[in-house]
Design an enzyme around this catalytic site. Structure first.
Site, PDB file in Angstrom:
ATOM      1  CD  GLU A   1      -2.330 -48.396 -72.314  1.00 14.99           C
ATOM      2  OE1 GLU A   1      -2.987 -47.928 -73.257  1.00 14.99           O
ATOM      3  OE2 GLU A   1      -2.054 -47.743 -71.289  1.00 14.99           O
TER       4      GLU A   1
ATOM      5  CG  HIS B   1      -5.856 -43.581 -61.559  1.00 16.08           C
ATOM      6  ND1 HIS B   1      -4.608 -43.559 -62.152  1.00 16.08           N
ATOM      7  CD2 HIS B   1      -5.900 -44.726 -60.837  1.00 16.08           C
ATOM      8  CE1 HIS B   1      -3.951 -44.655 -61.821  1.00 16.08           C
ATOM      9  NE2 HIS B   1      -4.702 -45.368 -61.010  1.00 16.08           N
TER      10      HIS B   1
ATOM     11  NE  ARG C   1     -15.596 -37.409 -70.948  1.00  9.28           N
ATOM     12  CZ  ARG C   1     -14.844 -36.877 -69.999  1.00  9.28           C
ATOM     13  NH1 ARG C   1     -14.899 -35.571 -69.766  1.00  9.28           N
ATOM     14  NH2 ARG C   1     -14.028 -37.616 -69.272  1.00  9.28           N
TER      15      ARG C   1
END
Length: 315
Positions: free
Chosen positions: A69, A104, A161
């Protein structure tokens, strides 16, 4: 911008990177928690990053598949909670600000985000609902975006989820997300009112309390010899620990979630300082002291945060 599917080789990655422009980021398709991700600022770095990410993904997930990306510099991490039931109805419950991260891994989450105007919230929420509807999704889930400094946003991923940070959305909307998920799984309709978009009221902040050294971030397993948790208006603690509990070294270091809410963000921050200062966990090291230091940061208090906040803060 990025690859439409899995990359076949590092040469494929290089061709695409030259087309969309550096910097770019490689991600493991089976990844999570920041593993299997590598940033590349030029062609040479990309070749090395591809091999490293491929190997890490193979070891961690048994699946080395990578995609690429365009790398968004200094973005905010904004995610939208969605619910979708078997009737085809899809709603979103507003956004969560998740930009306070280290490697992250989220550390602090808030709802709502101070970065979103009413118009931008509506636009991003519409995109989140459209993504879930296009996938014929049926569950609780989270659509995650990167919000650039110029106000543009890009789809990052969907977590199919209930997430760690879901309680901040529950607090500001009054919707029990886990209950709704169970109803959806049973084939029932969700109970969120029809013809009405849920809007947040007040402000909520979640602090992830981890069993780790607040300065070195080294894991700190061991036996908890004393435990005192806070209470009072706008304070909620989700945890499984108690005095005498032994934190094992084998799992994620999260041992508790402190959730604090107020009429607005300022009140939530003041209550958070008090609640964090009341926590006493002896026998192990925890991240409580780190959270208290973050709450003293002018950048945090002013809401000037992005995914690189922790790098600047720790430096």
């Amino acid at each position: 911008p990025g690859s439409d599917g899995p990359l076949q080789s590092s040469d494929d990655a290089l061709l695409l990177a030259k087309e969309i422009g550096f910097p770019v980021i490689l991600k493991a398709s089976a990844g999570g928690g920041g593993r299997g991700m590598r940033l590349a600022w030029d062609a040479d770095e990309l070749q090395h990053a591809y091999a490293t990410a491929w190997n890490e993904a193979e070891r961690a997930f048994g699946d080395p598949t990578l995609y690429l990306e365009k790398y968004v510099e200094n973005p905010r991490h904004i995610e939208f909670q969605v619910l979708a039931d078997s009737t085809g109805r899809v709603v979103h419950l507003g956004e969560r600000e998740c930009s306070i991260q280290r490697r992250h891994q989220k550390i602090i989450e808030e709802a709502p985000s101070v970065a979103l105007s009413t118009e931008l919230r509506a636009e991003m929420g519409k995109a989140a609902v459209a993504a879930a509807r296009a996938a014929k999704y049926e569950n609780a889930g989270t659509v995650e975006f990167l919000l650039a400094e110029d106000g543009s946003f890009s789809f990052m991923e969907m977590n199919t989820r209930v997430q760690v940070e879901h309680p901040v959305t529950e607090i500001v909307t009054g919707v029990d997300i886990v209950k709704e998920q169970l109803l959806i799984a049973a084939g029932e309709e969700m109970t969120v009112p029809k013809r009405k978009q849920v809007r947040p009221e007040g402000h909520a902040i979640e602090f992830r309390i981890n069993a780790e050294d607040p300065e070195t971030f080294a894991p700190s397993p061991g036996r908890i010899t004393k435990l005192v948790l806070p209470g009072g208006p706008g304070v909620r603690v989700d945890t499984h620990i108690d005095s005498g509990y032994t934190v094992p070294p084998y799992y994620d270091s999260l041992i508790a979630k402190l959730l604090v809410s107020g009429r607005d963000r300022d009140e939530a921050i003041v209550r958070s300082r008090r609640a964090l200062s009341m926590i006493k966990i002896e026998g192990i090291e925890t991240s409580v002291a780190l959270h208290l230091r973050i709450l003293e940061s002018e950048e945090f208090v002013a809401g000037r945060i992005d995914t690189h906040f922790m790098e600047r803060f720790l430096a």
